[in-house]
Design a protein around this motif. Structure first.
Motif, PDB file in Angstrom:
ATOM      1  N   VAL A  11       0.828  -1.207   0.000  1.00 40.73           N
ATOM      2  CA  VAL A  11       0.000   0.000   0.000  1.00 40.73           C
ATOM      3  C   VAL A  11       0.864   1.260   0.000  1.00 40.73           C
ATOM      4  O   VAL A  11       0.394   2.342  -0.337  1.00 40.73           O
ATOM      5  CB  VAL A  11      -0.946   0.010   1.213  1.00 40.73           C
ATOM      6  CG1 VAL A  11      -1.913  -1.161   1.145  1.00 40.73           C
ATOM      7  CG2 VAL A  11      -0.161  -0.051   2.528  1.00 40.73           C
ATOM      8  N   LEU A  12       2.123   1.123   0.397  1.00 43.69           N
ATOM      9  CA  LEU A  12       3.101   2.202   0.360  1.00 43.69           C
ATOM     10  C   LEU A  12       4.382   1.653  -0.253  1.00 43.69           C
ATOM     11  O   LEU A  12       4.574   0.428  -0.304  1.00 43.69           O
ATOM     12  CB  LEU A  12       3.391   2.727   1.779  1.00 43.69           C
ATOM     13  CG  LEU A  12       2.259   3.476   2.504  1.00 43.69           C
ATOM     14  CD1 LEU A  12       2.686   3.779   3.941  1.00 43.69           C
ATOM     15  CD2 LEU A  12       1.890   4.755   1.782  1.00 43.69           C
ATOM     16  N   PRO A  13       5.287   2.504  -0.710  1.00 41.29           N
ATOM     17  CA  PRO A  13       6.569   1.992  -1.197  1.00 41.29           C
ATOM     18  C   PRO A  13       7.262   1.149  -0.136  1.00 41.29           C
ATOM     19  O   PRO A  13       7.201   1.456   1.065  1.00 41.29           O
ATOM     20  CB  PRO A  13       7.357   3.274  -1.502  1.00 41.29           C
ATOM     21  CG  PRO A  13       6.315   4.307  -1.775  1.00 41.29           C
ATOM     22  CD  PRO A  13       5.161   3.958  -0.877  1.00 41.29           C
ATOM     23  N   VAL A  14       7.918   0.091  -0.564  1.00 42.88           N
ATOM     24  CA  VAL A  14       8.552  -0.829   0.375  1.00 42.88           C
ATOM     25  C   VAL A  14       9.546  -0.103   1.266  1.00 42.88           C
ATOM     26  O   VAL A  14       9.638  -0.367   2.475  1.00 42.88           O
ATOM     27  CB  VAL A  14       9.238  -1.989  -0.389  1.00 42.88           C
ATOM     28  CG1 VAL A  14      10.032  -2.865   0.571  1.00 42.88           C
ATOM     29  CG2 VAL A  14       8.193  -2.830  -1.122  1.00 42.88           C
ATOM     30  N   TRP A  15      10.309   0.838   0.684  1.00 39.48           N
ATOM     31  CA  TRP A  15      11.298   1.553   1.498  1.00 39.48           C
ATOM     32  C   TRP A  15      10.644   2.327   2.633  1.00 39.48           C
ATOM     33  O   TRP A  15      11.187   2.417   3.743  1.00 39.48           O
ATOM     34  CB  TRP A  15      12.137   2.486   0.630  1.00 39.48           C
ATOM     35  CG  TRP A  15      11.372   3.572  -0.085  1.00 39.48           C
ATOM     36  CD1 TRP A  15      10.899   3.550  -1.343  1.00 39.48           C
ATOM     37  CD2 TRP A  15      10.995   4.847   0.465  1.00 39.48           C
ATOM     38  NE1 TRP A  15      10.232   4.728  -1.641  1.00 39.48           N
ATOM     39  CE2 TRP A  15      10.283   5.546  -0.558  1.00 39.48           C
ATOM     40  CE3 TRP A  15      11.190   5.471   1.693  1.00 39.48           C
ATOM     41  CZ2 TRP A  15       9.775   6.822  -0.368  1.00 39.48           C
ATOM     42  CZ3 TRP A  15      10.683   6.747   1.890  1.00 39.48           C
ATOM     43  CH2 TRP A  15       9.981   7.414   0.865  1.00 39.48           C
ATOM     44  N   ALA A  16       9.435   2.883   2.364  1.00 38.63           N
ATOM     45  CA  ALA A  16       8.724   3.620   3.410  1.00 38.63           C
ATOM     46  C   ALA A  16       8.252   2.670   4.510  1.00 38.63           C
ATOM     47  O   ALA A  16       8.336   2.989   5.707  1.00 38.63           O
ATOM     48  CB  ALA A  16       7.545   4.377   2.807  1.00 38.63           C
ATOM     49  N   LEU A  17       7.760   1.501   4.114  1.00 35.47           N
ATOM     50  CA  LEU A  17       7.328   0.524   5.110  1.00 35.47           C
ATOM     51  C   LEU A  17       8.499   0.035   5.957  1.00 35.47           C
ATOM     52  O   LEU A  17       8.359  -0.163   7.169  1.00 35.47           O
ATOM     53  CB  LEU A  17       6.657  -0.663   4.407  1.00 35.47           C
ATOM     54  CG  LEU A  17       5.317  -0.368   3.716  1.00 35.47           C
ATOM     55  CD1 LEU A  17       4.822  -1.601   2.980  1.00 35.47           C
ATOM     56  CD2 LEU A  17       4.287   0.101   4.730  1.00 35.47           C
ATOM     57  N   VAL A  18       9.661  -0.145   5.332  1.00 31.44           N
ATOM     58  CA  VAL A  18      10.849  -0.595   6.071  1.00 31.44           C
ATOM     59  C   VAL A  18      11.272   0.452   7.087  1.00 31.44           C
ATOM     60  O   VAL A  18      11.588   0.130   8.246  1.00 31.44           O
ATOM     61  CB  VAL A  18      11.998  -0.892   5.088  1.00 31.44           C
ATOM     62  CG1 VAL A  18      13.309  -1.116   5.855  1.00 31.44           C
ATOM     63  CG2 VAL A  18      11.669  -2.105   4.227  1.00 31.44           C
ATOM     64  N   ILE A  19      11.264   1.723   6.689  1.00 33.24           N
ATOM     65  CA  ILE A  19      11.689   2.785   7.612  1.00 33.24           C
ATOM     66  C   ILE A  19      10.730   2.912   8.789  1.00 33.24           C
ATOM     67  O   ILE A  19      11.142   2.902   9.957  1.00 33.24           O
ATOM     68  CB  ILE A  19      11.792   4.129   6.853  1.00 33.24           C
ATOM     69  CG1 ILE A  19      12.951   4.081   5.857  1.00 33.24           C
ATOM     70  CG2 ILE A  19      11.988   5.282   7.839  1.00 33.24           C
ATOM     71  CD1 ILE A  19      13.053   5.312   4.981  1.00 33.24           C
ATOM     72  N   VAL A  20       9.429   3.026   8.488  1.00 34.59           N
ATOM     73  CA  VAL A  20       8.442   3.207   9.552  1.00 34.59           C
ATOM     74  C   VAL A  20       8.349   1.955  10.432  1.00 34.59           C
ATOM     75  O   VAL A  20       8.388   2.044  11.666  1.00 34.59           O
ATOM     76  CB  VAL A  20       7.061   3.547   8.950  1.00 34.59           C
ATOM     77  CG1 VAL A  20       5.997   3.621  10.043  1.00 34.59           C
ATOM     78  CG2 VAL A  20       7.130   4.863   8.197  1.00 34.59           C
ATOM     79  N   GLY A  21       8.233   0.798   9.779  1.00 34.93           N
ATOM     80  CA  GLY A  21       8.129  -0.441  10.551  1.00 34.93           C
ATOM     81  C   GLY A  21       9.379  -0.714  11.360  1.00 34.93           C
ATOM     82  O   GLY A  21       9.308  -1.150  12.514  1.00 34.93           O
ATOM     83  N   GLY A  22      10.555  -0.436  10.779  1.00 35.85           N
ATOM     84  CA  GLY A  22      11.808  -0.648  11.494  1.00 35.85           C
ATOM     85  C   GLY A  22      11.923   0.251  12.708  1.00 35.85           C
ATOM     86  O   GLY A  22      12.370  -0.191  13.789  1.00 35.85           O
ATOM     87  N   ALA A  23      11.533   1.519  12.562  1.00 36.21           N
ATOM     88  CA  ALA A  23      11.618   2.445  13.701  1.00 36.21           C
ATOM     89  C   ALA A  23      10.708   2.003  14.834  1.00 36.21           C
ATOM     90  O   ALA A  23      11.102   2.014  16.020  1.00 36.21           O
ATOM     91  CB  ALA A  23      11.249   3.856  13.227  1.00 36.21           C
ATOM     92  N   LEU A  24       9.477   1.610  14.491  1.00 35.33           N
ATOM     93  CA  LEU A  24       8.547   1.146  15.524  1.00 35.33           C
ATOM     94  C   LEU A  24       9.028  -0.139  16.189  1.00 35.33           C
ATOM     95  O   LEU A  24       8.912  -0.314  17.409  1.00 35.33           O
ATOM     96  CB  LEU A  24       7.166   0.932  14.909  1.00 35.33           C
ATOM     97  CG  LEU A  24       6.436   2.193  14.429  1.00 35.33           C
ATOM     98  CD1 LEU A  24       5.135   1.818  13.719  1.00 35.33           C
ATOM     99  CD2 LEU A  24       6.141   3.125  15.603  1.00 35.33           C
TER     100      LEU A  24
END
Length: 347
Positions: A11-24
Motif C-alpha cells: 500500500v506504500l513503497p517498500v522503502w517507506a514501510l521498512v523505515i516506519v516499521g523498522g523504527a517502531l
C-alpha cells in the motif's frame, strides 16, 4: 499447471514501510529489554506490541497470488483509423442547433467505433501539425476518452489550414501496418470540412489508396457556414469571442468545401458522405465486417490476497491492547478516589 509465485502489492513503497516499521520495531525492542522490566505484565505488553508492528508491516505488504487467467480481449481482423481535422474552422457553429462541427465529429466517431466493436482503433488529429493521439488499440474506452477531449487548435497558433497535412504521417503508419499485418484490413475515416486556407493547393491522398481497404470521407458544415469561437487553451471564466475577418471587421464565416472533400474520397477510393445532425452515420460502416471476434471462455480469476491472515491476529492483539489500557485507566481512577477519601491526621 505450475503454481504462480506469490508477489507483493504494498500500500506504500517498500522503502517507506521498512523505515516506519523498522523504527517502531526498534522502539518496541528497546522498551522490551529495558532494565527493570522483569517478567511482569509490562514486558508481555511490549512483546505484544512488537508482534503487532511485524503483523502490520506484513498486512501493508499485501502478499498476493496473481490471477491465473488473463482478462478477455476482443480480436477482430480490422484496423480502423480516425483522422480528424482540428483546425479553427471545425469550431464553426453550423452543426445541429448551432453547435460546433466538432460536436458532430465526436458523436460520429463514438457511433462508428461502437458499430465496429472488436476492431483495433486509432485516432489521429491534424491542424498545424499531425498528432497520433491514440495508437492502435482494442481499448475502445481509450478512444472514447480522447474523442470527448477533442478541441480545436488554439486560435493564436492558427496559421491557415491545409487539408493534406496528415498525408505524410498517414503514409508512414499505414504502410508500416500493412507490411507488419498483411492479414488485417485497414479502414480510414477522414473527418473534416475541406476548407483550405493555407494559400497553397492541397496535395494528393492517392498514395494512401493502396494501404486502405475501406472507410469514408465524412464532411461537416454547410454552404451558409457559421462563425467560429476563439480558443485559448484554458478557461478563465469569460465567454470567448468569435474569430474576426480582419478584411471586413465582422465575424469570420467558415463554409464546407465539398468539392475538396470529394477529391480526397476519390483519391482514397472511398465514398464521400456529407454529415448533419438529422441523419445517421450508419452508411459509413456498410459492408465493413470486423470478422470473428473471439474472447476466452474463461472468466478472469481474481487475484488471491492473503493479508487477511495476518490481519486476524493483529486485530486480536489490538483488542488485547485496548483491554489493557482500559483496565489501567480504571485501576488508576479507583486508586485516585481512595487516595482522595483518605483522612489525614495532624497529631
Amino acid at each position: 499447471m505450475e503454481a504462480a509465485p506469490m508477489i507483493l502489492d504494498p500500500v506504500l513503497p517498500v522503502w517507506a514501510l521498512v523505515i516506519v516499521g523498522g523504527a517502531l520495531a526498534v522502539f518496541a525492542i528497546v522498551q522490551l529489554v529495558a532494565p527493570g522490566r522483569g517478567r511482569g505484565r509490562g514486558r508481555w505488553m511490549w512483546l505484544s506490541r512488537l508482534v503487532m508492528v511485524l503483523l502490520l508491516v506484513l498486512v501493508a505488504l499485501r502478499p498476493t497470488l496473481p490471477a491465473s487467467t488473463l482478462p478477455p480481449a476482443a480480436s477482430g481482423d480490422v484496423d480502423v483509423y480516425f483522422v480528424v481535422d482540428t483546425t479553427s474552422s471545425m469550431a464553426a457553429e453550423d452543426w445541429g442547433d448551432g453547435e460546433p462541427r466538432l460536436t458532430g465529429v465526436r458523436e460520429d466517431i463514438l457511433t462508428i467505433a461502437e458499430t465496429l466493436i472488436g476492431a483495433r482503433v486509432s485516432l489521429v488529429t491534424f491542424d498545424a501539425v499531425t498528432v497520433h493521439r491514440v495508437p492502435l488499440t482494442t481499448d475502445v474506452s481509450a478512444l472514447a476518452q480522447a474523442t470527448r477531449a477533442l478541441e480545436q487548435e488554439i486560435t493564436t497558433y492558427s496559421a491557415g489550414s491545409s487539408i493534406d497535412e496528415p498525408v505524410d504521417y498517414l503514409t508512414d503508419i499505414l504502410t508500416t501496418d500493412a507490411s507488419e499485418n498483411p492479414e488485417r484490413s485497414r479502414i480510414l475515416y477522414y473527418l473534416g470540412d475541406g476548407e483550405q486556407t493555407s494559400g497553397q493547393a492541397p496535395g494528393s491522398f492517392a498514395e494512401l489508396a493502396a494501404a486502405v481497404d475501406g472507410g469514408a470521407v465524412l464532411g461537416y458544415g454547410t454552404d451558409a457556414g457559421g462563425p467560429m469561437k476563439q480558443y485559448t487553451g484554458y478557461d478563465d471564466g469569460t465567454e470567448p469571442g468569435y474569430i474576426q475577418d480582419y478584411s471586413t471587421g465582422a465575424d469570420a464565416i467558415s463554409r464546407i468545401n465539398e468539392r475538396a472533400l470529394g477529391t480526397i474520397a476519390d483519391e482514397l477510393g472511398v465514398p464521400y458522405i456529407h454529415r448533419d445532425a438529422d441523419s445517421s452515420v450508419a452508411e459509413a460502416t456498410e459492408g465493413i465486417r470486423v470478422g470473428n471476434v473471439e474472447t476466452p471462455d474463461e472468466v478472469p480469476a481474481s487475484p488471491g490476497e492473503f493479508y487477511w491472515i495476518a490481519a486476524i491476529p493483529l486485530a486480536a492483539l489490538a483488542l488485547l491492547e485496548l483491554a489493557w489500557m482500559l483496565s489501567t485507566v480504571l485501576r488508576s481512577g479507583a486508586g485516585g478516589r481512595i487516595r482522595t477519601g483518605r483522612r489525614v491526621s495532624h497529631g
